[in-house]
Enzyme design. Structure first.
Site, PDB file in Angstrom:
ATOM      1  N   ASN A  67       0.835  -1.205   0.000  1.00  9.31           N
ATOM      2  CA  ASN A  67       0.000   0.000   0.000  1.00  9.31           C
ATOM      3  C   ASN A  67       0.869   1.255   0.000  1.00  9.31           C
ATOM      4  OD1 ASN A  67       0.944   0.004   2.640  1.00  9.31           O
ATOM      5  ND2 ASN A  67      -1.025   0.542   3.554  1.00  9.31           N
ATOM      6  N   ASP A  90     -11.672  -0.402   4.604  1.00  9.39           N
ATOM      7  CA  ASP A  90     -10.470  -1.191   4.328  1.00  9.39           C
ATOM      8  C   ASP A  90     -10.815  -2.648   4.049  1.00  9.39           C
ATOM      9  OD1 ASP A  90      -8.398   0.826   4.786  1.00  9.39           O
ATOM     10  OD2 ASP A  90      -9.090   0.801   6.853  1.00  9.39           O
TER      11      ASP A  90
END
Length: 410
Positions: free
Chosen positions: A100, A174
């Site tokens: 990420n 998420d």
């Protein structure tokens, strides 16, 4: 022979917080060997307990275990030459790379997709960002509070008109992103096995959130129909998709999206059979046309207030009305149905504490339930992983001394 779906697959995860680590957790649950790489200070998710109302204890870290169970962990200083060497040695053995890091940071570190594709053409490279990898805001930092809830329209639309946006919680966006990423990664991995060619898989919080709301986002293009959000729940077009307060101050959510089909039955259930055939209310199109939704809402509200949540539960079950009592998290932890479908795992920590931890929502009947090994402590597996790469004990001691790696020590 193992019956795990991804036995023999190696995943390298270079990521922090939730979305990508959650995807790594799902792959680990499926049997992949997932090696989580952390900085010498560790993933910041290790330290979020006070924000969540938990004690900060690395030996009992429920959030970190949720996102990182069943993985192995190594702590590397990726800014040193020796640390970068270890990273690339791990990537050389990997089938899948998860990250990420923002695109510019990856580029500076020599970890862009193009760079790795040249070295490892079969590698499946997967990424999550806040806002995507093109456009004016591609490099903004993104969390689900901002990109998923706020920017994508949830906070600006889904609250009672005249009040304030709801209180949001970490992880909701998420985890949605994680499930999307896993589906793409598995498709790309099958392609790599069939063709020998890797792929770049990405998703982001903004797109994921807009997708989850897509029905209403698309409907917003018809301003002459319906109501612009935020709305007053009392004037919602259909009063049969709302929550109502019971006598004991609980809320019962009903969901009857085909209003006309349920009308007569529902009105009889709630004690107003006299209205079951009332033509003012039997068809939603007419209710909407004559703006009678608030009238129906008030009728239902007055009836639901007369009984307790438990009493309505029995009535609605007997009459096959789609509903649920709005539970608190404390009640969810005791929910018999949730335990029956293995939502929870009872984790017994070394300190004697026992806590219910949530499993990822993917079940495979033939593979069975995945084991639930706690997440690695920071650098806990560093020595073992380095030995597998051919490093001697002397080499490992030197790397630790030079702060190229860290090793967990009690």
């Amino acid at each position: 022979m193992s019956n795990k779906a991804l036995e023999g697959v190696t995943v390298v995860e270079l990521a922090t917080f939730i979305a990508v680590p959650a995807a790594g957790r799902m792959l680990a649950d499926m049997g992949a060997t997932v090696i989580k790489i952390e900085s010498l200070d560790g993933d910041n998710l290790r330290y979020t307990a006070p924000t969540e109302g938990r004690p900060l204890n690395q030996y009992e870290n429920t959030t970190f275990d949720l996102e990182n169970a069943n993985k192995r962990g190594i702590a590397i200083n990726t800014k040193t030459e020796a640390g970068r060497k270890i990273l690339f040695q791990l990537l050389e053995k990997a089938d899948i790379f998860l990250t990420n890091w923002r695109p510019k940071a990856r580029e500076r570190a020599g970890l862009s997709y193009e760079s790795l594709k040249a070295k490892f053409p079969k590698l499946v490279y997967a990424s999550v960002t806040g806002y995507g990898e093109s456009g004016p805001d591609q490099d903004l930092p993104g969390f689900d509070y901002t990109a998923f809830f706020a920017r994508a329209g949830i906070l600006g639309s889904l609250y009672q008109k005249g009040t304030v946006p709801m209180n949001v919680i970490p992880g909701l966006g998420d985890h949605q992103c994680a499930m999307g990423l896993v589906s793409g990664v598995l498709a790309a991995y099958i392609r790599a096995m069939n063709t020998g060619l890797g792929e770049y898989v990405s998703t982001n919080l903004l797109h994921t959130s807009i997708y989850t709301q897509a029905i209403m986002v698309q409907a917003a293009q018809y301003p002459d129909y319906g109501q612009p959000y935020p709305i007053d729940r009392r004037t919602t077009t259909s009063p049969f998709v709302l929550a109502y307060k019971t006598r004991d101050e609980r809320f019962v959510q009903v969901c009857m999206p085909v209003y006309d089909a349920y009308y007569a039955k529902f009105m009889s259930c709630i004690g107003r059979p006299d209205l079951a055939e009332d033509e003012r209310y039997t068809r939603l199109q007419e209710v909407a046309k004559h703006k009678r939704s608030p009238e129906v809402y008030d009728i239902v509200w007055a009836q639901i207030e007369q009984k307790t949540a438990q009493e309505w539960r029995q009535i609605f079950i007997e009459n096959d009305i789609p509903f649920s009592v709005a539970q608190t998290w404390e009640e969810v932890l005791q929910d018999e149905q949730a335990w029956a479908i293995d939502v929870f795992y009872s984790m017994k920590y070394d300190n004697g504490s026992e806590k219910a931890l949530v499993r990822s929502p993917i079940s495979m009947r033939e593979c069975g339930l995945p084991e639930y090994r706690r997440a690695p402590l920071l650098g806990e597996d560093s020595p073992a992983i380095l030995r597998e790469l051919g490093y001697s004990e002397e080499d490992i001691a030197g790397l630790e001394s030079n702060k190229d790696i860290s090793v967990w020590r009690d």
